[in-house]
Design an enzyme around this catalytic site. Structure first.
Site, PDB file in Angstrom:
ATOM      1  N   CYS A   2      -1.615   2.209  -3.113  1.00 48.08           N
ATOM      2  CA  CYS A   2      -1.262   2.665  -1.786  1.00 48.08           C
ATOM      3  C   CYS A   2      -2.501   2.664  -0.906  1.00 48.08           C
ATOM      4  O   CYS A   2      -3.495   2.017  -1.196  1.00 48.08           O
ATOM      5  CB  CYS A   2      -0.673   4.080  -1.866  1.00 48.08           C
ATOM      6  SG  CYS A   2       0.599   4.260  -3.134  1.00 48.08           S
ATOM      7  N   ILE A  50       5.296   1.947  -7.303  1.00 51.78           N
ATOM      8  CA  ILE A  50       5.067   1.298  -8.595  1.00 51.78           C
ATOM      9  C   ILE A  50       5.552   2.183  -9.746  1.00 51.78           C
ATOM     10  O   ILE A  50       6.219   1.722 -10.660  1.00 51.78           O
ATOM     11  CB  ILE A  50       3.561   0.989  -8.798  1.00 51.78           C
ATOM     12  CG1 ILE A  50       3.011   0.156  -7.622  1.00 51.78           C
ATOM     13  CG2 ILE A  50       3.325   0.297 -10.136  1.00 51.78           C
ATOM     14  CD1 ILE A  50       3.577  -1.225  -7.508  1.00 51.78           C
ATOM     15  N   ASN A  72      -4.791   6.708  -4.225  1.00 48.88           N
ATOM     16  CA  ASN A  72      -4.618   5.266  -4.255  1.00 48.88           C
ATOM     17  C   ASN A  72      -5.110   4.752  -5.595  1.00 48.88           C
ATOM     18  O   ASN A  72      -6.269   4.975  -5.953  1.00 48.88           O
ATOM     19  CB  ASN A  72      -5.417   4.619  -3.114  1.00 48.88           C
ATOM     20  CG  ASN A  72      -5.497   3.105  -3.235  1.00 48.88           C
ATOM     21  OD1 ASN A  72      -4.605   2.472  -3.770  1.00 48.88           O
ATOM     22  ND2 ASN A  72      -6.581   2.533  -2.737  1.00 48.88           N
ATOM     23  N   SER A 353      -5.265  -9.569 -13.392  1.00 48.36           N
ATOM     24  CA  SER A 353      -6.261 -10.585 -13.081  1.00 48.36           C
ATOM     25  C   SER A 353      -7.441 -10.447 -14.038  1.00 48.36           C
ATOM     26  O   SER A 353      -7.526  -9.481 -14.804  1.00 48.36           O
ATOM     27  CB  SER A 353      -6.717 -10.441 -11.626  1.00 48.36           C
ATOM     28  OG  SER A 353      -7.523 -11.537 -11.243  1.00 48.36           O
TER      29      SER A 353
END
Length: 611
Positions: A2, A50, A72, A353
């Site tokens: 967020c 999420i 966040n 990633s």
């Protein structure tokens, strides 16, 4: 994942202010927004759902509503901490990791809860009873945290652009940053390009009370090599990658993965086995690895989505990259990362990633030496230094590169994987207001001093963990993914991964010309041999080729000659760099791009009214 904004002020009471600030970061959380007001404190929050999609809206308050949090990131071990807190009598309204941090603060205090967290995070807690603000950033700087003092008011948030909507914020260029930017390709200073706005350092937290801010360290990066065999190192890496990927897959929405032709993202994909992978490249020979990504995906039974970026798209993308980055950013890979994130956002909300493996396990080509270099290094340093001094000002000749590189201590020659130009050249290009006597070596010295008794590879690794990965790699990863409203997770840059990597001896990380030696061996057990052996490439971008074409040369030429440019640069000198490159007299592509991206950033944030 967020974004948040906030401020403390005794004078600004208009609730629309925090809403306008929050609207600046809507891309970080398009699913919902939330606000909190208490005394002089104002919180704004944007949510990308999420975990606990129904009940996870923020800000979240405790049962007595005197402690509030905006957060966040993701805490991967939140379920374990939650169970521990339940046994201590805490009741939970949600199933979020956010509420775990909130109650964890109540139970363990600032440093107590930070010691327990495994994840990526930036959060702010307001304790109304104690009238204090507590903010923290994760161990490695995966998530951003900015703050500023303006006329006695305290601002904080996930992105600087939110501060521009604060009525008392004065927008000014930080004149100390430009020269360093030209050298590093990013701003290595604690203060941003916006004067007065600073970055909370990784592994740090602050307490703000009674109008004063105190910053403290809660996590130090240290190297502590342990005796182990090569096979032991490989086995430990395999186990830790498996566990970290498992934790990073925790989500209530689908998780995909970025995939290049390199070993890092390939290892993550082969371990996670997501349903979807995403890749981008360029329609230029030697600048496209999407075929490797598709080949690996096909072999694993995974759907691969790919895109080839055109030159026109790339130049249009530069504007978006400079806006969303908040500060000028000249890593060429930011643009393909923006398009990769956009591609992925059409399918998923979360992607994995491979960031972090190069810094933890020594993946950059600079870390390894070819045989002639290894032979030359056997000469006494005193002799190498004498040869360096004798030949450094002479024209290029065969062997000069080795003499220059190994005739200096690593502290005097290495500032990171990218060095765009020297301090001297940077100062020669900028106007007097932006010249700077502080050198790049002055900025790196404090980090080198912390590992002064270690070997050269360890020194490079440590510097890159402290500077390069924070201000370049992780910054672009966060900003480009959040620009497209998706969450990026980096399982190879995890607290447990670091606690292992810091103990693995250098000889198992670099072997002759092989980088990430033990890591590649571990990956080989999951991947075809060709993938595990591939050298570090990254996003290779043909910008230096394009600006030798008339069309793109003129695009750069146009901004190099705008009126505002003379405030910062000697126009004749930067145009000479461009013309020499266009006429194939010199390869100035990276220098041109670094200047160009600064000018585009300035045009967006200062020369127009769009920001």
């Amino acid at each position: 994942m967020c974004g948040f904004v906030g401020f403390c002020s005794k004078n600004v009471k208009d609730k629309n202010v925090i809403k306008e600030m929050n609207n600046q970061i809507v891309h970080r959380g398009p699913d919902s927004d939330g606000y909190y007001f208490d005394k002089d404190v104002n919180f704004g929050f944007r949510r990308l759902s999420i975990i606990d999609l129904k009940e996870g809206s923020q800000p979240i308050l405790n049962e007595t509503e005197d402690v509030a949090i905006i957060f966040n990131g993701e805490i991967y071990n939140y379920k374990e901490i939650r169970e521990e807190l339940i046994t201590k009598g805490y009741k939970f309204k949600t199933h979020t990791d956010t509420e775990v941090i909130l109650h964890g603060y109540e139970e363990y205090g600032e440093e107590g809860i930070l010691a327990k967290l495994r994840g990526m995070f930036a959060f702010t807690i307001w304790d109304s009873k104690k009238e204090k603000l507590f903010g923290a950033r994760d161990h490695f700087g995966i998530k951003p945290y900015y703050y500023a003092m303006t006329e006695g008011d305290f601002l904080f948030g996930s992105e600087v652009k939110a501060f521009l909507k604060y009525p008392k914020f004065k927008k000014e260029v930080n004149e100390k940053a430009l020269k360093h930017y030209l050298v590093f390709q990013y701003n290595p200073l604690e203060e941003t390009f916006f004067k007065g706005v600073k970055k909370l350092r990784p592994g740090h937290y602050y307490i703000y009370e009674n109008g004063k801010m105190e910053i403290k360290t809660y996590y130090n990066l240290t190297l502590d090599y342990q005796k182990m065999t090569f096979d032991e190192a490989v086995g430990k890496i395999e186990r830790e990658v498996e566990e970290s990927v498992k934790y990073h897959k925790i989500s209530d929405v689908e998780v995909g993965s970025f995939l290049s032709g390199g070993v890092d993202s390939s290892y993550v994909v082969a371990t996670a086995l997501p349903d979807k992978t995403f890749s981008v490249g360029f329609d230029n020979k030697g600048f496209n690895e999407t075929m490797y990504a598709k080949e690996l995906s096909d072999s694993l039974g995974i759907n691969n989505y790919s895109k080839l970026i055109t030159p026109d798209e790339f130049f249009e993308g530069i504007n978006k990259v400079q806006y969303y980055s908040d500060e000028p950013h000249a890593n060429l890979s930011s643009v393909p990362l923006y398009f990769l994130s956009k591609l992925a956002s059409e399918q998923v909300k979360v992607v994995l990633s491979g960031e972090g493996a190069d810094e933890l396990f020594a993946g950059y080509n600079e870390y390894a030496d070819a045989l002639p270099q290894r032979m030359y290094r056997k000469l006494p340093f005193g002799l190498r230094n004498k040869l360096y001094k004798k030949y450094k000002d002479r024209k290029h000749f065969s062997g000069k590169t080795i003499i220059m590189k190994y005739g200096q201590k690593v502290e005097d020659r290495y500032i990171g994987p990218a060095e765009i130009m020297s301090d001297e050249q940077a100062n020669s290009l900028v106007t007097s207001k932006y010249k700077n006597t502080v050198t790049s070596r002055d900025l790196t010295k404090k980090y080198y001093d912390e590992v002064k008794d270690m070997d050269d590879i360890s020194k490079r690794l440590y510097l890159d963990m402290k500077l390069w990965i924070v201000e370049d790699i992780l910054l672009k990863a966060d900003k480009m993914t959040m620009a497209n409203s998706i969450e990026l997770r980096v399982p190879l840059l995890d607290k447990k991964m670091w606690e292992l990597a810091r103990t693995i001896p250098v000889k198992h990380k670099v072997h002759n010309e092989i980088t990430k030696y033990a890591f590649r061996k571990a990956a080989k057990n999951k991947l075809p041999e060709d993938w595990a052996k591939r050298r570090k490439l990254g996003f290779v971008v043909p910008f230096v080729v394009w600006i030798r074409e008339e069309k793109y040369y003129k695009i750069v030429k146009e901004i190099f000659n705008k009126d505002f440019v003379s405030e910062f640069f000697d126009k004749e000198k930067i145009n000479s760099l461009l013309d020499d490159h266009f006429n194939n007299i010199a390869n100035n592509g990276r220098k041109i791009y670094t200047i160009y991206t600064f000018l585009k950033w300035y045009e967006i944030y200062f020369a127009t009214q769009t920001a």
